[in-house]
Design a protein around this motif. Structure first.
Motif, PDB file in Angstrom:
ATOM      1  N   UNK A 182      61.248  -0.735  24.057  1.00 43.18           N
ATOM      2  CA  UNK A 182      61.718  -2.082  23.879  1.00 43.18           C
ATOM      3  C   UNK A 182      61.403  -2.522  22.455  1.00 43.18           C
ATOM      4  N   UNK A 183      62.423  -2.934  21.695  1.00 42.78           N
ATOM      5  CA  UNK A 183      62.226  -3.425  20.340  1.00 42.78           C
ATOM      6  C   UNK A 183      61.730  -4.866  20.408  1.00 42.78           C
ATOM      7  N   UNK A 184      60.887  -5.262  19.459  1.00 39.27           N
ATOM      8  CA  UNK A 184      60.434  -6.649  19.478  1.00 39.27           C
ATOM      9  C   UNK A 184      60.172  -7.139  18.072  1.00 39.27           C
ATOM     10  N   UNK A 185      60.295  -8.463  17.881  1.00 41.32           N
ATOM     11  CA  UNK A 185      59.998  -9.052  16.581  1.00 41.32           C
ATOM     12  C   UNK A 185      58.573  -9.562  16.550  1.00 41.32           C
ATOM     13  N   UNK A 186      58.005  -9.855  17.697  1.00 42.14           N
ATOM     14  CA  UNK A 186      56.595 -10.178  17.854  1.00 42.14           C
ATOM     15  C   UNK A 186      56.240  -9.920  19.309  1.00 42.14           C
ATOM     16  N   UNK A 187      55.025 -10.229  19.681  1.00 40.12           N
ATOM     17  CA  UNK A 187      54.574  -9.913  21.038  1.00 40.12           C
ATOM     18  C   UNK A 187      55.271 -10.743  22.103  1.00 40.12           C
ATOM     19  N   UNK A 188      55.944 -11.828  21.716  1.00 37.80           N
ATOM     20  CA  UNK A 188      56.564 -12.711  22.716  1.00 37.80           C
ATOM     21  C   UNK A 188      57.949 -12.269  23.159  1.00 37.80           C
ATOM     22  N   UNK A 189      58.689 -11.564  22.321  1.00 36.88           N
ATOM     23  CA  UNK A 189      60.081 -11.254  22.631  1.00 36.88           C
ATOM     24  C   UNK A 189      60.372  -9.767  22.473  1.00 36.88           C
ATOM     25  N   UNK A 190      61.260  -9.270  23.293  1.00 34.19           N
ATOM     26  CA  UNK A 190      61.702  -7.897  23.202  1.00 34.19           C
ATOM     27  C   UNK A 190      63.145  -7.793  23.646  1.00 34.19           C
ATOM     28  N   UNK A 191      63.739  -6.643  23.466  1.00 40.77           N
ATOM     29  CA  UNK A 191      65.119  -6.379  23.867  1.00 40.77           C
ATOM     30  C   UNK A 191      65.129  -5.128  24.720  1.00 40.77           C
ATOM     31  N   UNK A 192      65.875  -5.181  25.809  1.00 42.10           N
ATOM     32  CA  UNK A 192      66.044  -4.010  26.666  1.00 42.10           C
ATOM     33  C   UNK A 192      67.489  -3.950  27.133  1.00 42.10           C
ATOM     34  N   UNK A 193      67.948  -2.785  27.597  1.00 38.23           N
ATOM     35  CA  UNK A 193      69.307  -2.691  28.127  1.00 38.23           C
ATOM     36  C   UNK A 193      69.490  -3.593  29.351  1.00 38.23           C
ATOM     37  N   UNK A 194      70.683  -4.102  29.482  1.00 41.12           N
ATOM     38  CA  UNK A 194      71.089  -4.907  30.633  1.00 41.12           C
ATOM     39  C   UNK A 194      71.003  -4.085  31.919  1.00 41.12           C
ATOM     40  N   UNK A 195      70.617  -4.732  33.001  1.00 47.51           N
ATOM     41  CA  UNK A 195      70.710  -4.147  34.340  1.00 47.51           C
ATOM     42  C   UNK A 195      71.474  -5.136  35.211  1.00 47.51           C
TER      43      UNK A 195
END
Length: 173
Positions: free
Chosen positions: A1-14
């Motif tokens: 999961x990519x993230x810009x800080x510890x609060x947010x990330x990106x993952x594939x849709x399910x």
């Protein structure tokens, strides 16, 4: 999961993300009914989507791509079209849209997608490298779209040699 800080990330849709995407669209895009791309999420085999997650794994935004075809020497070449990018209002202006865009475009590049098109704000999408479609020899399938709103990003210059003409979203009229 990519993230810009510890609060947010990106993952594939399910498929379990559908209700959260619908709510994000309702709030961010002010859509009372599901949008065309949201309706396509579970119907097109080649649809690609990612969600941004925040505290407590809450879905706070999403980005959706649908297949696109453009003319090429000897036939057509398949790429992707950015269909929706939305972030819940209380999470906007925190870089989440940019995180979604960069993460998803990196994934498409890694998957050997040759190009991406978008119909959107001419002041927003250049941050990802999008340029007017005409600069790449591409035209929008919808005549009423202003030229500055139809943009393209070439991810594989070699694959795009000789490609031009109308770029058409698949499954969207």
């Amino acid at each position: 999961m990519a993230s810009m800080d510890a609060r947010f990330g990106v993952r594939p849709y399910t498929p379990g993300d559908r209700a959260a995407i619908r709510e994000t669209n309702r709030q961010a895009l002010r859509m009372a009914q599901p949008g065309a791309f949201e309706q396509l999420l579970d119907t097109l085999d080649d649809m690609r989507a990612w969600v941004a997650v925040g505290p407590g794994a809450q879905v706070v935004g999403h980005i959706v791509y649908t297949p696109v075809l453009a003319g090429a020497a000897g036939g057509e070449i398949a790429g992707m079209g950015l269909g929706e990018l939305a972030v819940l209002p209380e999470f906007q202006r925190q870089g989440i849209g940019t995180l979604l865009g960069r993460t998803s475009l990196d994934a498409l590049r890694a998957a050997h997608c040759p190009f991406v098109i978008v119909v959107g704000h001419a002041s927003y999408y250049p941050r990802f490298g999008f340029r007017p479609g005409a600069a790449h020899g591409l035209r929008c399938q919808w005549a009423r779209v202003p030229a500055e709103s139809f943009m393209a990003l070439v991810l594989d210059a070699q694959a795009m040699r000789g490609v031009g003409g109308v770029a058409r979203f698949q499954g969207v009229v």
